[in-house]
Motif scaffolding. Structure first.
Motif, mmCIF file in Angstrom:
data_model
loop_
_atom_site.group_PDB
_atom_site.id
_atom_site.type_symbol
_atom_site.label_atom_id
_atom_site.label_comp_id
_atom_site.label_asym_id
_atom_site.label_seq_id
_atom_site.Cartn_x
_atom_site.Cartn_y
_atom_site.Cartn_z
ATOM 1 N N GLY A 47 102.573 12.939 -37.309
ATOM 2 C CA GLY A 47 102.437 12.329 -35.950
ATOM 3 C C GLY A 47 101.531 13.101 -34.908
ATOM 4 N N ALA A 48 100.579 14.012 -35.547
ATOM 5 C CA ALA A 48 99.616 14.751 -34.734
ATOM 6 C C ALA A 48 98.687 13.723 -34.279
ATOM 7 C CB ALA A 48 98.893 15.899 -35.345
ATOM 8 N N PRO A 49 97.802 14.115 -33.001
ATOM 9 C CA PRO A 49 96.911 13.348 -32.631
ATOM 10 C C PRO A 49 95.777 13.376 -33.709
ATOM 11 C CG PRO A 49 97.044 15.011 -31.264
ATOM 12 C CD PRO A 49 98.275 15.220 -32.006
ATOM 13 N N LEU A 50 94.738 12.260 -33.860
ATOM 14 C CA LEU A 50 93.546 12.640 -34.643
ATOM 15 C C LEU A 50 92.410 12.754 -33.800
ATOM 16 C CD1 LEU A 50 94.439 9.320 -37.008
ATOM 17 C CD2 LEU A 50 94.705 11.790 -37.509
ATOM 18 N N PRO A 51 91.621 13.516 -34.455
ATOM 19 C CA PRO A 51 90.478 13.919 -33.691
ATOM 20 C C PRO A 51 89.310 12.296 -33.331
ATOM 21 C CG PRO A 51 90.597 15.429 -35.342
ATOM 22 C CD PRO A 51 91.741 14.147 -35.621
ATOM 23 N N SER A 52 88.576 12.598 -32.375
ATOM 24 C CA SER A 52 87.792 11.441 -31.843
ATOM 25 C C SER A 52 86.686 11.516 -32.871
ATOM 26 C CB SER A 52 87.482 11.614 -30.441
ATOM 27 O OG SER A 52 86.695 10.278 -30.150
ATOM 28 N N PHE A 53 85.802 10.374 -32.655
ATOM 29 C CA PHE A 53 84.772 10.141 -33.267
ATOM 30 C C PHE A 53 83.530 9.287 -32.646
ATOM 31 C CE2 PHE A 53 87.502 6.946 -34.574
ATOM 32 C CZ PHE A 53 86.786 5.729 -34.798
ATOM 33 N N GLU A 54 82.554 9.197 -33.039
ATOM 34 C CA GLU A 54 81.619 8.437 -32.488
ATOM 35 C C GLU A 54 81.459 6.780 -32.994
ATOM 36 O OE1 GLU A 54 79.852 8.979 -29.834
ATOM 37 O OE2 GLU A 54 80.502 11.073 -29.790
ATOM 38 N N PRO A 55 81.714 5.718 -32.292
ATOM 39 C CA PRO A 55 81.527 4.466 -32.625
ATOM 40 C C PRO A 55 80.611 4.184 -33.766
ATOM 41 C CG PRO A 55 82.077 4.269 -30.467
ATOM 42 C CD PRO A 55 81.492 5.761 -30.765
ATOM 43 N N GLY A 56 80.973 3.815 -34.933
ATOM 44 C CA GLY A 56 79.944 3.220 -35.878
ATOM 45 C C GLY A 56 80.079 4.323 -37.113
ATOM 46 N N GLN A 57 80.824 5.641 -37.021
ATOM 47 C CA GLN A 57 80.791 6.523 -37.721
ATOM 48 C C GLN A 57 81.689 6.288 -39.065
ATOM 49 O OE1 GLN A 57 81.182 10.266 -35.677
ATOM 50 N NE2 GLN A 57 79.130 10.895 -36.550
ATOM 51 N N PHE A 58 81.815 6.859 -40.152
ATOM 52 C CA PHE A 58 82.782 6.543 -41.399
ATOM 53 C C PHE A 58 83.715 7.573 -41.439
ATOM 54 C CE2 PHE A 58 78.477 8.250 -43.031
ATOM 55 C CZ PHE A 58 79.071 9.375 -43.890
ATOM 56 N N LEU A 59 84.711 7.405 -42.538
ATOM 57 C CA LEU A 59 85.600 8.125 -43.083
ATOM 58 C C LEU A 59 85.304 8.124 -44.566
ATOM 59 C CD1 LEU A 59 88.069 9.661 -41.750
ATOM 60 C CD2 LEU A 59 89.390 7.755 -42.680
ATOM 61 N N THR A 60 85.419 9.467 -45.097
ATOM 62 C CA THR A 60 85.114 9.746 -46.409
ATOM 63 C C THR A 60 86.789 9.836 -47.192
ATOM 64 O OG1 THR A 60 82.976 10.787 -46.251
ATOM 65 C CG2 THR A 60 83.856 11.138 -48.065
ATOM 66 N N CYS A 61 86.595 8.958 -48.208
ATOM 67 C CA CYS A 61 88.001 9.085 -48.707
ATOM 68 C C CYS A 61 87.911 9.448 -50.174
ATOM 69 C CB CYS A 61 88.807 7.424 -48.918
ATOM 70 S SG CYS A 61 88.800 6.451 -47.254
ATOM 71 N N HIS A 62 88.673 10.193 -50.655
ATOM 72 C CA HIS A 62 88.822 10.938 -51.915
ATOM 73 C C HIS A 62 89.948 10.180 -52.724
ATOM 74 C CE1 HIS A 62 86.228 14.147 -50.904
ATOM 75 N NE2 HIS A 62 86.743 13.775 -49.423
ATOM 76 N N LEU A 63 89.878 9.136 -53.548
ATOM 77 C CA LEU A 63 90.707 8.348 -54.280
ATOM 78 C C LEU A 63 90.945 8.766 -55.518
ATOM 79 C CD1 LEU A 63 88.649 5.440 -52.849
ATOM 80 C CD2 LEU A 63 91.081 5.680 -52.425
ATOM 81 N N ALA A 64 92.383 9.180 -55.432
ATOM 82 C CA ALA A 64 92.910 9.621 -56.883
ATOM 83 C C ALA A 64 92.546 8.726 -57.970
ATOM 84 C CB ALA A 64 94.362 9.979 -56.811
#
Length: 401
Positions: A75-92
């Motif tokens: 439940g911790a707050p998530l860091p902000s980002f700049e609108p338009g940026q992406f998240l990098t997923c490491h998919l098992a």
């Protein structure tokens, strides 16, 4: 005498207030510039390495498109980002195999409560239906609420630049709308009253994700104007309720709708659309520094400032490649398509994401030698670095890896 004294005091107070206002405006400008310059730098990311997030909700957005809402497991707050940026997923993947690394644009404005990714299940190419669907999107679409996913912090050089105050033209094709919606929602939340023109092209209403959110923003903000194109409308799709015109986004259409003036253009979509639109806007006289873009999939987009031609990987005598820190020395014999493939083949750890020169994650420092790029990059490597995913050696090469 008293009135003169009062008048002098009031002038002094006005000067003091003007000084305070100017100082505040200056400090805000410095803060905005610093935020923009930090946005894509490793030292300023929300966290280092990988972090587990929990899928708290999954929403069907359109045919083959789902939104995934990620929260911190504690439940911790998530860091902000700049609108338009992406998240990098490491998919098992299967046991013993390396995770699949995929970059997906964040599709909502920055919030402490969650990150949202809106991902299309990638189908096989129309001309090769025998191929399997996209591995990364297939694995993500198979996940369920409660599952956890390792992710790297939001980043990316394509974002709504807080330093720029021109009115905006936002252009999106297909699932390329995701970073554009993040920008649009951020503008709406901030009460930004700049004129915004959104052009969005999809096949039909079955493949029109995030439609409700966009239409709500348009209804509530008279400065936001939307123009939707369907290339293959369904029999039940009607104008203007579902779409405005049949066809695809063109420069002529944009110039017909958007009034004359100085605009910043943000574009995201498949390679074909991007190549046509970016080159067309530049040819129409839009300054290159006002055309900002990110292509989904392969695209060779060339600006007037680009001078180097993309290299072709041709057969030739082997070239020595040295990875200085990991003590590897190998001959480059063209069996790999990029330095990134070679580095991974040697088992050396290197960050990577898009694998097409757009995200900048695979930047590697060049200690000696020269490289060539096999396509025009969307991201800019720092001075003295190369983007390993689109680079090949031109001479014996030493990398700081």
């Amino acid at each position: 005498m008293a009135s003169l004294a009062l008048s002098g005091w009031m002038r002094m107070r006005r000067r003091q207030q003007q000084f305070a206002d100017d100082k505040q405006a200056f400090l805000e400008a410095v803060a905005i510039t610093a935020r923009a310059s930090r946005a894509d730098k490793q030292d300023y990311l929300g966290w280092t390495g990988q972090r587990e997030l929990r899928i708290s909700a999954i929403v069907d957005e359109a045919f083959g498109v789902k939104s995934f809402y990620f929260t911190d497991p504690e439940g911790a707050p998530l860091p902000s980002f700049e609108p338009g940026q992406f998240l990098t997923c490491h998919l098992a993947t299967s046991a013993g195999e390396k995770p699949l690394v995929r970059c997906y644009s964040l599709s909502d404005r920055p919030r402490e409560e969650y990150y949202r990714l809106t991902v299309k299940l990638c189908s096989p190419p129309a001309d090769r239906p025998q191929l399997p669907p996209g591995r990364g999107s297939s694995r993500l679409h198979a996940m369920q609420v409660g599952d956890r996913l390792s992710v790297s912090a939001p980043r990316g050089g394509f974002f709504l630049d807080p330093r720029r105050r021109h009115p905006l033209v936002l252009i999106a094709g297909g699932i390329g709308v995701t970073p554009i919606v993040s920008m649009l929602a951020s503008l709406a939340e901030a009460g930004d009253d700049r004129e915004v023109y959104l052009f969005y092209g999809v096949r039909n209403s079955n493949e029109h994700p995030l439609r409700d959110q966009i239409e709500e923003i348009v209804r509530e903000h008279p400065n936001v104007h939307q123009f939707v194109l369907y290339s293959q409308p369904l029999p039940d799709d009607t104008q203007p309720d579902d779409y405005h015109e049949q066809g695809r986004i063109t420069v002529d259409l944009v110039r017909r709708i958007v009034p004359t003036g100085t605009f910043d253009y943000y574009l995201c979509g498949p390679g074909g659309l991007m190549e046509t639109m970016v080159e067309g806007l530049l040819a129409a006289g839009v300054p290159a520094d006002r055309v900002l873009y990110e292509a989904f999939g392969p695209a060779s987009i060339r600006k007037p400032s680009d001078t180097a031609e993309p290299a072709t990987v041709a057969a030739g005598p082997p070239t020595r490649v040295v990875l200085a820190n990991s003590h590897h020395e190998v001959d480059w014999d063209n069996h790999c398509e990029s330095l990134l493939e070679l580095i991974e083949e040697l088992g050396v750890a290197i960050d990577s994401g898009c694998r097409s020169g757009n995200c900048g994650m695979c930047a590697a420092r060049v200690l000696e030698g020269d490289i060539a790029t096999v396509k025009q990059p969307g991201a800019q490597a720092p001075e003295g670095y190369c983007l390993a995913c689109i680079s090949v050696p031109k001479s014996p090469l030493v990398l700081d890896l």
